[in-house]
Design a protein around this motif. Structure first.
Motif, short mmCIF file in Angstrom:
data_model
loop_
_atom_site.label_atom_id
_atom_site.label_comp_id
_atom_site.label_asym_id
_atom_site.label_seq_id
_atom_site.Cartn_x
_atom_site.Cartn_y
_atom_site.Cartn_z
N ASP A 90 0.92 -1.17 0.08
CA ASP A 90 -0.14 0.05 -0.05
C ASP A 90 0.90 1.30 -0.01
O ASP A 90 0.71 2.16 -0.46
CB ASP A 90 -0.92 -0.02 1.06
CG ASP A 90 -1.98 -1.16 1.19
OD1 ASP A 90 -2.03 -1.80 0.21
OD2 ASP A 90 -2.66 -1.32 2.16
N TYR B 38 2.19 1.91 -3.16
CA TYR B 38 1.29 2.04 -4.26
C TYR B 38 0.93 3.59 -4.07
O TYR B 38 0.80 4.33 -5.31
CB TYR B 38 0.07 1.24 -4.14
CG TYR B 38 -1.23 1.39 -5.13
CD1 TYR B 38 -1.00 0.91 -6.38
CD2 TYR B 38 -2.10 2.10 -4.84
CE1 TYR B 38 -2.17 1.31 -7.25
CE2 TYR B 38 -3.20 2.63 -5.70
CZ TYR B 38 -2.99 1.79 -7.02
OH TYR B 38 -3.88 2.26 -7.90
N TYR C 234 2.59 -7.42 -2.88
CA TYR C 234 1.40 -8.10 -2.94
C TYR C 234 1.68 -9.58 -3.53
O TYR C 234 0.93 -10.34 -2.79
CB TYR C 234 0.44 -7.42 -3.98
CG TYR C 234 -0.06 -6.02 -3.58
CD1 TYR C 234 -0.16 -5.71 -2.31
CD2 TYR C 234 -0.18 -4.97 -4.65
CE1 TYR C 234 -0.80 -4.53 -1.98
CE2 TYR C 234 -0.77 -3.66 -4.35
CZ TYR C 234 -0.98 -3.46 -2.97
OH TYR C 234 -1.31 -2.34 -2.43
N GLN D 119 -5.72 -11.44 0.14
CA GLN D 119 -5.76 -10.07 -0.23
C GLN D 119 -4.77 -9.78 -1.21
O GLN D 119 -4.68 -8.97 -2.08
CB GLN D 119 -5.61 -9.16 1.01
CG GLN D 119 -5.72 -7.95 0.83
CD GLN D 119 -7.08 -7.44 0.42
OE1 GLN D 119 -8.09 -7.80 1.31
NE2 GLN D 119 -7.27 -6.49 -0.55
N ASN E 218 -5.35 -7.75 -4.69
CA ASN E 218 -4.80 -6.50 -5.11
C ASN E 218 -4.11 -6.52 -6.31
O ASN E 218 -4.19 -5.68 -7.24
CB ASN E 218 -3.71 -5.93 -4.02
CG ASN E 218 -4.55 -5.78 -2.79
OD1 ASN E 218 -5.76 -5.52 -2.89
ND2 ASN E 218 -3.74 -5.24 -1.65
N PRO F 177 -6.87 -1.00 -5.78
CA PRO F 177 -6.20 -2.28 -5.15
C PRO F 177 -5.77 -2.46 -3.64
O PRO F 177 -5.25 -3.19 -3.02
CB PRO F 177 -4.91 -2.36 -5.99
CG PRO F 177 -4.46 -0.97 -6.36
CD PRO F 177 -5.87 -0.27 -6.57
N LEU F 178 -5.86 -1.25 -2.96
CA LEU F 178 -5.40 -1.03 -1.58
C LEU F 178 -6.57 -1.27 -0.49
O LEU F 178 -6.35 -1.21 0.47
CB LEU F 178 -4.66 0.33 -1.40
CG LEU F 178 -3.69 0.70 -2.30
CD1 LEU F 178 -3.09 2.11 -2.11
CD2 LEU F 178 -2.63 -0.41 -2.42
N THR G 137 -8.93 -3.49 1.33
CA THR G 137 -8.75 -4.60 1.96
C THR G 137 -9.99 -5.52 2.20
O THR G 137 -11.06 -4.94 2.18
CB THR G 137 -8.40 -4.43 3.35
OG1 THR G 137 -9.38 -3.69 4.30
CG2 THR G 137 -6.74 -4.12 3.56
#
Length: 981
Positions: A794, A797, A814, A824, A828, A977-978, A980
């Motif tokens: 994260d 990103y 990831y 997860q 992501n 994509p962050l 959760t």
């Protein structure tokens, strides 16, 4: 040395014209013909370099691989790799505590043929030089202490072996060609508490030893007629201690080794690196000499006054009570000057507050100084453990320095962490390194682990040095094994409790907690499982319960007698055998051990073998029981069998067999056996065992794994967790920082979590970016949790504060989380693709995704969403299952829209609609307009019908475009994509 050759002239081209008479004889007399030629001339040709000459282009395409290799080699001029016989063995300062651990170095054969030939020729006529910088604190306490020595493939001392004796003289030992050894002692002793360089050179039978330092130059020469044997590739070198000898109590500076040359002192190029730290070490010990002298003299004055007072007869009862309960003796009239009192004002103030009449401050000499240091440290810790303790940290630093100087090196580690992390003060890396080294030299376990971790990772300006890291980690790993047999001291079981795990946090208890009281209730009722768990918690200090071996043994005894549980019977037998917290009773212990073994307990069968080995010296019975226990999967039995082979006492097998022993040790290590793991780590660092090729990194990992089980470290982690549970944020932050800097992953991620929970606290007291620093440390570990990878993903990103964005690093994080089984991570990665990004091929290979089968984004998304669903809870609806379902719906919808069937059906329906419209138009044209007669009909319709119809149509009209808009928006701008799952 040969002078450089002159440039070569190009070859001449001769041209001459001969007469016909002499032409036939040219082959025999061409020189004479040239002289007699009618016309003649010559010129020098300039040869074109080979790579500049024209070449013929064959118009044939090579394969890409061959063409690429050709381009790599086309303009490369072959040359021998540069190699020198001078090797920098050590550059960074090493703190040697005088233990049986040190730096292991192994040298291979030269790649250069000429150098290797010279080396082989010098096996029986050694020519080499060693230069070592040292800061020596003490001479050897007993016998000899290791400085530098060679151990051959048979685990015997070789040439050279350099030691320090009790008087401070250098003891040098050589191995002779005929097989025995020869030793010599220098004519001078080495100085204490100053930096100096020790140079040793060997030339055949000639030995030169020099000691050079500030205002110091000493020399020793020794000649022998014997031939020394010297092969530095047939074994390994050790700096400091090893399993065979203790190391010196000193700091090693730069170490240079010239493998093939004999150099004079002036010719040696071995400067002392990191002079700032070296100077700080000198200043530290100069200051500490003053402090130790003050403490010792102050204590002597007070004690002398007390003795004088006690020697007087009390004249009345009042004076006796006054001495017993009144103000304690102290020294008000200082014998020290004003300048010294002002320089150490905090120390003098604290000495006046201390009670030297206490029984624990009655020691003599250095013990008293250490006890004073401990008292100073305890006073500081009492202040730091208060509600706002960290606000007083700046004023506590001088007291911690005094405590460190008194030899109490817990204070040294505190100072190291304070200065390295900027905890309440400005960051000062030189001082941080100074106190790390001082603490490690003083055998403070956390300081040693801190240095081992920093050199293992190569962080915080510490160079990456696996051999140096192993020297530190192996020290604590050995102590871990010994500490577990010592029930005293501030130790606790090292538990992996993450602050994000609510279930584990709820299971933490104390002696008055609900969990403990429930276990105690069940144990009192005779529940064997409760008795066993209760005894373990009390014996090891687990789950938040304070360590209480005496209470634990009561439960072991109660369970062994009442419940007939084999585990409790075995545990009670062990404490009776060893006398841990109870008087030894070998007879009862043996009866209990046999009883537990009869119930089929593998560790009890191993215990019987241990009894026959240690008490009866019956190796045949011992081996018999250990073989049975090993078949039952007991790692202790595997280790014990290895010991029999290593010592050469295995029944029926003559002599030692280290190879078989090493295999048993490896099997024990695979089962988690501490000593077995230590043995294997030693094999990996030395490379002296055939089944264990040298692998320094693996040696460090195995030693680190054992060191992190140390009970003193567990005590710090437990204090941090208890403070967190009690919402004592200052104390929790302090102790988690102390544990995290030793390289304990769970403490690093927990500290980052606290800094996320309380960012105001972290910003106020930590100069470093706490969240970024410790999540980064966490993901660098081999046992990092998946959520740490997701956090760092994260950060990369989004871009975390001053850190720039890095999409590739984000995907790597990831992917690593996905490999740890975290759904997860797959989720992501899939959403990163949905945004229009592509995953690098090496990451897909790492995830074992076949790019040939998943060449399109659609196929890759399907695989990622499927793995996401497969790694999540399949019994309930999860974001992964919804994402996979939504993906299939989108694929189906897209397939329908692009199929030929939909075009045919659309055309058919459109044709019917047109035909119906034409027919309706024709029917309307054939009849007159309804005019006014139709109007009353529309007015007669209730108004609610029209509104209801309109309202009923609205959801349909809104549902379809809303769904369509959602789909298009999802495709062009998918979920972040962050998010959760």
């Amino acid at each position: 040395m040969r002078p450089p050759a002159e440039p070569r002239r190009p070859p001449p081209l001769l041209l001459f014209l001969l007469t016909s008479q002499s032409a036939s004889d040219y082959d025999d007399e061409h020189n004479e013909d040239y002289q007699a030629a009618v016309a003649k001339n010559y010129t020098f040709l300039e040869a074109v370099p080979p790579f500049e000459r024209p070449y013929k282009d064959h118009k044939v395409c090579l394969q890409w691989g061959a063409d690429y290799l050709w381009m790599l080699q086309a303009n490369r001029i072959p040359q021998c790799p540069h190699e020198s016989d001078g090797v920098q063995v050590l550059e960074f300062i090493y703190a040697s505590s005088g233990e049986k651990t040190g730096i292991v170095k192994k040298f291979e054969q030269f790649e250069n043929r000429e150098l290797e030939t010279v080396r082989q020729h010098q096996v029986d006529y050694p020519m080499f030089t060693v230069s070592i910088w040292l800061y020596l604190l003490h001479h050897c306490e007993k016998d000899l202490c290791g400085i530098l020595y060679f151990i051959d493939s048979k685990e015997m001392y070789g040439t050279p072996a350099v030691f320090l004796n009790e008087e401070g003289y250098v003891h040098i030992q050589m191995h002779l060609m005929r097989g025995d050894d020869l030793a010599v002692k220098t004519s001078f002793s080495l100085p204490l508490k100053q930096w100096f360089r020790l140079d040793l050179s060997f030339k055949g039978g000639q030995i030169e030893v020099s000691s050079v330092g500030k205002n110091l130059k000493r020399h020793h020469h020794q000649s022998f007629t014997e031939d020394f044997y010297y092969d530095d590739t047939a074994g390994y070198f050790v700096l400091g201690g090893s399993g065979y000898v203790n190391g010196i109590e000193a700091f090693f500076g730069s170490v240079k080794y010239y493998r093939l040359n004999v150099l004079e002192t002036e010719q040696i190029s071995n400067p002392l690196h990191d002079k700032d730290t070296a100077e700080q070490i000198e200043l530290y010990y100069e200051r500490c000499m003053d402090i130790q002298e003050i403490v010792y003299e102050y204590r002597s004055i007070v004690r002398q006054g007390e003795k004088t007072h006690r020697s007087c007869d009390y004249e009345n009862y009042y004076l006796e009570l006054s001495h017993k309960y009144g103000e304690k003796s102290k020294c008000d009239a200082f014998m020290w000057g004003k300048e010294l009192r002002e320089k150490y004002h905090t120390l003098f103030k604290l000495l006046q507050e201390m009670n030297f009449s206490r029984p624990d401050v009655l020691g003599d000499g250095s013990d008293t100084v250490v006890e004073v240091g401990q008292r100073i440290f305890e006073k500081v810790m009492k202040g730091l453990s208060s509600a706002n303790g960290l606000s007083n940290l700046g004023s506590s630093v001088p007291l911690l320095m005094d405590s460190s100087c008194c030899g109490y090196h817990k204070a040294s580690y505190f100072l190291a962490v304070i200065f390295e992390t900027g905890l309440g003060v400005s960051v000062d890396r030189v001082k941080g390194l100074l106190y790390s080294l001082v603490g490690a030299q003083g055998n403070e376990r956390l300081s040693v682990m801190n240095l081992g971790y920093k050199h293992y990772q190569g962080i915080n300006n510490y160079p990456l040095d696996l051999e140096l890291s192993y020297a530190y980690y192996s020290n604590i790993a050995i102590k871990t094994s010994l500490d577990q047999h010592n029930i005293k001291g501030e130790q606790a079981f090292v538990e992996t409790v993450r602050l994000m795990d609510d279930e584990l946090l709820k299971a933490q208890t104390k002696e008055n907690g609900d969990v403990f009281m429930w276990l105690k209730h069940e144990a009192t009722r005779g529940n064997a499982a409760a008795q066993q768990r209760l005894a373990q918690m009390l014996f090891w200090g687990q789950q938040g319960v304070a360590k209480n071996p005496e209470a634990a043994i009561e439960w072991y005894a109660k369970g062994a007698i009442e419940t007939e549980d084999p585990v409790l019977i075995y545990d009670y037998a062990i404490v009776l055998f060893k006398g841990q917290g109870v008087k030894k009773n070998i007879k009862l212990a043996l009866e209990l051990m046999k009883k537990a073994a009869a119930k089929g307990l593998p560790q009890a069968v191993n215990g019987l073998g241990w009894y026959y080995h240690n008490f009866k010296r019956d190796y045949r019975k011992a081996a018999k029981h250990w073989l049975i226990a090993e078949e039952l999967g007991n790692p202790d039995a595997s280790y014990n069998l290895g010991v029999l082979y290593l010592d050469g006492i295995y029944p029926g097998v003559p002599g030692r067999n280290q190879t078989v022993a090493a295999r048993y040790f490896y099997k024990a290590a695979q089962g988690g056996h501490i000593e077995g793991t230590l043995r294997c780590s030693l094999y990996y660092i030395t490379g002296n065992m055939e089944d264990f090729p040298r692998d320094p990194e693996k040696a460090v990992i195995w030693a680190k794994h054992i060191a992190e089980k140390n009970g003193y470290l567990g005590h710090v982690i437990r204090k941090a967790l208890n403070a967190y549970l009690e919402l004592s944020w200052h104390e929790a932050l302090l102790h988690y920082v102390l544990a995290a800097e030793t390289g304990i992953e769970v403490s690093q991620s927990n500290l980052a979590h606290i800094c996320e929970e309380r960012p105001d606290l972290a910003r106020k007291y930590l100069a470093t970016d706490c969240v970024w620093r410790y999540y980064n440390f966490s993901v660098s570990q081999v046992n990092a949790p998946s959520f740490a990878y997701l956090k760092m993903g994260d950060f990369y990103y989004y871009g975390y504060q001053n850190q720039s964005k890095d999409l590739e690093l984000s995907m790597r994080m990831y992917a690593q989380a996905a490999l740890e089984g975290d759904s997860q991570g797959f989720f992501n990665l899939a959403l990163v693709i949905e945004e229009g990004n592509s995953i690098p091929s090496y990451i897909l290979d790492h995830l074992e995704i076949d790019q040939a089968l998943h060449s399109s984004n659609t196929s890759l998304l399907q695989e990622l969403y499927y793995r996401c669903w497969n790694n999540s809870n399949q019994e309930s609806i999860s974001p992964c299952s919804l994402a996979l379902l939504y993906f299939y719906v989108r694929v189906l919808w897209n397939n329908v829209l692009h199929s030929t069937l939909i075009y045919f059906m659309g055309t058919f329906l459109l044709s019917i609609l047109v035909a119906f419209a034409v027919q309706s138009f024709q029917s309307l044209s054939a009849h007159p307009s309804p005019g006014r007669r139709s109007e009353p009909l529309s007015h007669d319709v209730p108004s609610s019908l029209g509104n209801d119809s309109e309202d009923a149509a609205r959801p349909v009209q809104q549902d379809e475009p809303t769904l369509s808009n959602d789909l298009s928006q999802q495709e062009s701008n998918p979920q972040n994509p962050l998010v959760t799952s």
